[in-house]
Structures are given as C-alpha cells and as structure tokens.
Enzyme design. Structure first.
Site, PDB file in Angstrom:
ATOM      1  N   TYR A   1      -3.615  -9.325  16.100  1.00 32.11           N
ATOM      2  CA  TYR A   1      -3.445  -8.274  15.101  1.00 32.11           C
ATOM      3  C   TYR A   1      -4.558  -7.231  15.211  1.00 32.11           C
ATOM      4  CZ  TYR A   1      -3.705  -5.981  10.552  1.00 32.11           C
ATOM      5  OH  TYR A   1      -3.800  -5.047   9.552  1.00 32.11           O
TER       6      TYR A   1
ATOM      7  N   ILE B   1       0.840  -1.204   0.000  1.00 34.71           N
ATOM      8  CA  ILE B   1       0.000   0.000   0.000  1.00 34.71           C
ATOM      9  C   ILE B   1       0.873   1.251   0.000  1.00 34.71           C
ATOM     10  CG2 ILE B   1      -1.735   1.299   1.297  1.00 34.71           C
ATOM     11  CD1 ILE B   1      -2.786  -1.343   2.385  1.00 34.71           C
TER      12      ILE B   1
ATOM     13  N   GLY C   1       8.860  -4.687   2.959  1.00 34.84           N
ATOM     14  CA  GLY C   1       8.847  -3.769   1.822  1.00 34.84           C
ATOM     15  C   GLY C   1      10.013  -4.012   0.874  1.00 34.84           C
TER      16      GLY C   1
ATOM     17  N   VAL D   1      -5.411 -13.106   0.006  1.00 32.13           N
ATOM     18  CA  VAL D   1      -6.051 -14.253  -0.641  1.00 32.13           C
ATOM     19  C   VAL D   1      -6.069 -14.083  -2.162  1.00 32.13           C
ATOM     20  CG1 VAL D   1      -8.373 -13.271  -0.361  1.00 32.13           C
ATOM     21  CG2 VAL D   1      -8.080 -15.738  -0.656  1.00 32.13           C
TER      22      VAL D   1
ATOM     23  N   ARG E   1     -15.794 -11.202   1.733  1.00 32.23           N
ATOM     24  CA  ARG E   1     -14.866 -10.138   2.082  1.00 32.23           C
ATOM     25  C   ARG E   1     -15.245  -8.878   1.301  1.00 32.23           C
ATOM     26  NH1 ARG E   1     -14.373 -13.367   5.298  1.00 32.23           N
ATOM     27  NH2 ARG E   1     -12.509 -14.478   6.048  1.00 32.23           N
TER      28      ARG E   1
END
Length: 748
Positions: free
Chosen positions: A140, A12, A36, A183, A207
């Site tokens: 998380y 992102i 990254g 996914v 989702r």
C-alpha cells in the site's frame, strides 16, 4: 468552479464534497462504490458509478472541463495490500495515471493526490518532514510512493499543477473499520457493542491522529492556492498512543475490557508527521483537539448504530423458508418430482408386473422435463434419480441385481435415460447461453446508452448555460462593452494601441499584431503588437511574398490556418474601408489554443475586426476633417501641439509594446516648411510623422525603423540638400543633442 472528487462517496471524500459544496462550487463524483456509500452524500452533485481507470472517464472530462481534481479513490486496506499486492497496485496506480492523463489533456488547473504516512515506513526519528526518504514496508505504501512520483513527473513533463498530501491517521464520522487508520472506528464500534478491545502489542505504539474536518480544511485551502505544489504533510504533528486512545474513550463510554496480544509483524511503532510546511504556506492549523474529535465521532457512531438496530427486519421462520426456496428451487423441485415418480412407478408395478417393459416410460418424460427446464446439470440428476426408480421397481418385482447387470435390455434403458438427459440438458443450456449472451450485450449497450445520454444531457445543460450567458446575461454584455470601449478614440494611434489589448482579452491570446498597408499597396507596416517575450516579427513585409496575406487582401476574407502550419499565423483578418472598398490593414492572431479553434471563436474574431475597422476609419476621417487645424498649411507637417500629442502616443506604444521609434531634427534654419515637406515627405513612409518643434525646427518621427537603416535615411536626406541629426531613440552610440524637446517630454 467545477470540482471532480474521485472516491467522493467514501469516508474522506464525502466530507470533501460537503466542504466544496458549502463554498459554492459545482461537485462531480466518480466512485465505483466498492467501499463508498451514496447515502453519505446529502448535497447536490453529479455522480458517475464506475472505476476511475475506465475509458469512459474521458467523456466526463471532455463534457465538463474541470478546474480542480481531488483524487481520493484508492484501496486503503494495508492487510489487503499484503495479501493481494497485484490488486492493490492495479487499483491505486492505473486509476491515478488515467486521472493524471485526462487532467493534463483537458486543462485542469489543480490536481490534488491523497498519499499517506505509510510512504515513510518505520522511521526511527520523529517528527518526519517532507524531505525524509520514503521507505514503505507494505505494498500500500509502495503504491502511494510510486503515485507521488507519477504526480511529480506529470508536472515536469506536462506542466500539470500537482499537489501531494501525505495524510496522517484520519478519523471521524462515516469511517469504516478497514485499514490501519480505522483503529478508532474499530474501538468505538466495539465499545458501543460492549465488546472487548484488542491491542496488538503493549499499546505504546503511537499514531498522528487528525480529525477529518481539519484534513478537509487543509485540502480546500490548498485547492484555492495556485502556488502550492509538490509534497505536504497533512497532520497534527502530535503523537497519541493506543493506550492514550483507550483512556480518552473510557472518559466518554464504558470500556468492557482491553486485551493485549502479540504485536503484528511490520507494525509501525511511532508515527508523527511534521506540519510546518502546510502551516506556513497555507496559514492552516487544526481546529479540533483529539478529545473533541473523538466525542464527535463517538456520537455519530452511537446515533447510527441505534438506527441500524431499528432498521433491521424481523426475520421469522416463514421469511427464511421463502428465501431458502428461492435459492434452491430447482433442486427442491427435482427431488419432489423424483419422489412423485418413485411413488407412481411403485404403485403401477403393484398392478402391472411388466411395467418395466411398458412402451410408455414415464421416467423419460421426467428426465426430459428437468433437462428442458433447468439444463444439463439437472438433466443428469433426473437421469440418476430415474435409474434409482428403475432399479427399485425391478427389485420390487422380484428381480435380482446380478441379473440386472447382465441383461442387455436393462443396459438399453440406462442408455436411453442418459441420452435423453444429456440431449435435453445440452439443448437448453445452449439456448440459455445464447439468451444470457444476448442479455449481456443488451445490458452493455443499455449501460453505454445511459452513460452517453447522461453525458449528452450534461453537455446540453452546459450549452444552455453558455447560451444564456451570451444572450441574456447583462454581465457578459457589460464585460464585452467595457473592453471594446477602449477603442472609442479619435486618435488613430490610440485605436491601434487599444486594439491589441482588446483582441488579447476577448480572444484569450497573447500574440497579436496589427499592420497597415502603405500607399503603394505593396508593403505591410507594423503598427502595434503584443508585448511578450520571444515575439519578434518583421516591422515591414512585402505583400506578394506571403500568399496568405495576398489572399486576405484580394478576397477581403478572414484566413484560418486550418492545417495548423506553425510557420504562418493562425488567423488573419482584413481591415476594410467601406467607402473605398479597399483593405487598409490586417489584424493577425499568431497563436490560438487548440480548444478555441471553433466556429464561435472565428465569428467572435470577425465581430472584433469589424469593431476595430470602424474605430480606425472613424479616426482617419476625423483627422482628415481637421487637417487644416492639425497641419501647417499646404503641407503634411503637424503643428507643434498635435506633434507633441503624437509623440506621447508613440512613447506609450514603445513602453507598452516595445516598439522602437527614432526622432530626427532637420538642420534647416530657413524653416521653409512647404519646401522641406516636398523634399522629405516622399522619402519617408506614410506611418512616419513630420512635425514642428517648439524651437521652430522640423522634426521627423520614424516608426519601427531599423537602427541599421537610419544612416541610409540620413544620407538620402543629405543628397537632397537636407541635413538631419538623431535627437533621441534606441540606436547605440548615438549622441543626443540638447534641443527644445526636453528628454522628459520627448525621449522615445
């Protein structure tokens, strides 16, 4: 603007970097490259390769003064958070608090935190809104929920403008295969390789997939909105099942086979985030439909998978052999030397049966060499190998193993081997440890030096840019000229009024005042002040009661409140009449932000004071030069036209600076101006005005007079035989009589 993006080299983050760069902003990235990749960044940027929890981050904030911080750096793999919750918490919370702390400390305008739909957990009702209670099911999601709380409290406690985005499942080019949101990337890579797709469950779980470009658009629009804060869902508000995902993929590429396995424990069944809030507040909407987003992502993976195949080096046997030798060279050399020594000893024993009693033991040399070359570990190995050689030669010479164990001379040999091996190995290990320690120190110092050098170079570049703006930039000169031009007036009241705005704009402050010194040089009289709430200052001050003002007037130097005493102003400067070398007033800055306490700020204040002093002196001299035109002959009484102009200026001052003034009419029909002037002028201050109205009456305009004292002033006039009455002002319960001064023209 200067934009810092943590995790800017990630999936992102790299897209966010590209968008802000295209919009003309300066990009700064902090990323430890744990997930990254620098190859993701193709635009100009400043890069810092270390953890966001590192103390070095403060040097970056201090040197660059960021406008926006976008915090994307995080551990995003849910599986990792379940298996290693401590590492997940350490990564996601310590770094966040460091970024929040530095952002508030160094005046960041906007802080954007990337949260997740994981904070909602397994909700029964969809779509979920921002008001839905958080109920995460994995560490998380817990760390993200706590992170949101930190952002909220940092806004309440420190005033940092924070915005939290709860991302739904993001997908697009450059995405990895870890985490729940991966996914799509997992399925795409398997499809390209011709592998089977695995779905845990029946595939009906849904989702809310959002294409990365749509997500970045929302982040950018929010960063440009000063009012946007709190929590927002960033999603498509659409459910897509995994079976639907497979159907879309099958239209783009061939799917080998779909295998359904047992559903994972704790797997979320339905996910759909309501995006009404972001749509209404930012006028944002998605631009990519799900099918187009999948096509773009598939094409990127297809292109990059082909590059990977081409770029893979051809590993032949020789290449593998070289690598194998590099990894195990010490072991290989030890074994080779052992075999050589075994061969030599067996050969020598053939010619010399008493070789074991030879004063020169070549095995000791072998042990010493290996210990000194590779340390204690290989010294022990060499000792064991030498014992094998010794026993082999002994047995080969007709010796018996039982005898070997009982004869003391053999024990002495074994002890010598062990002693040499341990001593040689220990000494070299100690030396190597010292060398390694020195290397670590050198490496640490080198890193610190490189980092400080990088910060220095960046600071120098910023300094040069600022110098260029000050010295060479026409825009900077033009801006200052346009501000200072407001002082260009021959009316002293206009200069006083304008000076406040000039100082506020150039000096970046909101609390300024200007005082004049009365004729007796004992009092300071307020002439103008900033129009802000909770800024009540005295209209009159006795100079000798304030040490700071006395020093400024006596020494004619600027006073700087270096002790940061909150009871006195931050800066006081004298207004000096160069012709008489006397101080005629003072300019005061009551509050200054800490970062502006610099020599540059002080010098800028001196320059402004000189400009204001020059403008005031010019106005005073102008008024003196036209006294005969402005005043009734032999008096200090303004003529009607000039008095009207003064009243208008005072009215503007009242509206702009909330400074009270009162108008009084002298009830004396004789209109003996000379007589009245002599009786009144000594009873009023020099900043007050006398003037002739349209009806021929004399009026007194009292500036910044306390309403409680007005009756005292009127009684004072009465004792001198002068009757006076209030015409207009802001004193309560005061009757305003009709007169030649209409309310529209002269109400103060």
């Amino acid at each position: 603007m200067k934009v810092l993006i943590t995790g800017g080299c990630g999936f992102i983050g790299s897209h966010v970097v590209e968008r802000f760069y295209k919009e003309g902003h300066k990009i700064y990235i902090i990323d430890n490259l744990s997930t990254g990749n620098l190859e993701n960044i193709k635009v100009k940027h400043k890069f810092y390769n270390f953890n966001i929890a590192d103390k070095k981050c403060e040097e970056i904030f201090r040197a660059n003064k960021f406008d926006i911080v976008i915090h994307l750096s995080a551990q995003v793999d849910i599986k990792t958070s379940l298996e290693h919750p401590y590492l997940d918490t350490k990564s996601n919370l310590l770094g966040l608090t460091n970024m929040l702390d530095l952002s508030s400390k160094y005046g960041v305008n906007k802080f954007i935190f990337a949260s997740s739909a994981a904070v909602y957990g397994n909700t029964e009702k969809v779509p979920v809104t921002e008001e839905t209670l958080s109920n995460p099911i994995a560490p998380y999601g817990m760390s993200k929920s706590v992170g949101e709380f930190y952002c909220k409290k940092w806004k309440e406690i420190y005033g940092l403008n924070t915005l939290v985005f709860r991302f739904s499942n993001v997908y697009g080019p450059r995405q990895g295969v870890s985490g729940e949101a991966g996914v799509i990337s997992i399925f795409l890579k398997k499809a390209i390789r011709g592998e089977n797709l695995v779905i845990f469950g029946n595939g009906k779980q849904t989702r809310d997939f959002i294409y990365v470009e749509d997500l970045v658009d929302g982040i950018y629009k929010a960063s440009m909105c000063d009012k946007c804060s709190g929590v927002m869902n960033l999603s498509t508000n659409t459910e897509v099942s995994l079976n639907q995902l497979v159907d879309v993929l099958s239209k783009i590429t061939k799917i080998n086979k779909v295998i359904y396995k047992e559903r994972k424990k704790g797997d979320i069944l339905r996910s759909r985030l309501d995006n009404t809030k972001i749509k209404s507040e930012l006028n944002w909407n998605t631009k990519y439909c799900f099918e187009d987003g999948i096509k773009n992502t598939y094409n990127w993976y297809l292109e990059n998978s082909e590059k990977d195949k081409i770029s893979k080096p051809e590993k032949n046997f020789r290449f593998k052999l070289v690598n194998l030798y590099k990894e195990h060279s010490s072991y290989i050399e030890n074994i080779i030397l052992f075999l050589i020594m075994l061969h030599v000893n067996l050969k020598l024993s053939f010619f010399n049966e008493n070789i074991l009693h030879d004063p020169i033991d070549y095995n000791l040399i072998y042990i010493g060499i290996m210990g000194l070359l590779y340390g204690r570990k290989h010294g022990i190995y060499a000792t064991v190998y030498s014992l094998i050689i010794y026993i082999t030669v002994f047995l080969n010479s007709g010796g018996d193993l039982i005898v070997f164990l009982y004869e003391p001379k053999h024990l002495i040999h074994v002890s010598m081997y062990l002693l040499v091996g341990v001593i040689a190995g220990y000494s070299i290990d100690k030396k190597n440890l010292e060398i390694y320690s020195h290397k670590l120190n050198i490496s640490s110092l080198t890193q610190k030096y490189d980092f400080l050098k990088q910060i220095y170079n960046e600071t120098r570049i910023v300094k040069e840019e600022l110098e260029s703006q000050i010295i060479d930039s026409e825009d900077s000169f033009g801006k200052i000229y346009n501000i200072v031009k407001k002082l260009d007036s021959l009316e002293k009241e206009s200069v006083y009024n304008s000076s406040i705005g000039v100082i506020e704009e150039i000096m970046k402050t909101t609390k300024v005042s200007v005082y004049s010194i009365n004729r007796s040089e004992k009092y300071l009289r307020l002439k103008a002040k900033s129009n802000v709430t909770e800024f009540d200052i005295p209209v009159s001050m006795k100079i000798k009661d304030y040490i700071e003002f006395s020093e400024v007037i006596d020494k004619q130097k600027i006073f700087i409140n270096r002790k940061l005493d909150e009871n006195i102003p931050m800066m006081i400067a004298p207004i000096v009449d160069n012709d008489t070398n006397k101080v005629i007033g003072v300019i005061i800055i009551h509050e200054v932000s800490f970062e502006n306490l610099t020599l540059y700020y002080e010098n800028l204040f001196k320059t402004l004071v000189n400009l204001i002093s020059g403008a005031l002196l010019k106005a005073y001299k102008y008024e003196q030069s036209i006294n005969d035109k402005r005043y009734v002959k032999d008096t200090s009484i303004l003529k009607t036209k000039e008095f009207n102009e003064v009243i208008e200026k005072i009215r503007e001052k009242k509206d702009k600076f909330r400074m009270n003034s009162i108008l009084i009419r002298v009830l004396d029909k004789e209109n003996n101006y000379v007589k009245i002037d002599k009786m009144i002028s000594k009873g009023i201050r020099e900043e007050d005005y006398l003037g002739v109205g349209k009806d021929g009456y004399i009026y007194i305009l009292l500036i910044n007079t306390n309403c409680l004292d007005i009756n005292i002033i009127i009684d004072r006039f009465k004792k001198k035989g002068i009757l006076a009455k209030i015409i207009s002002g802001e004193c309560d319960n005061t009757a305003v009589e009709e007169c030649a001064f209409t309310e529209k023209e002269y109400k103060i």
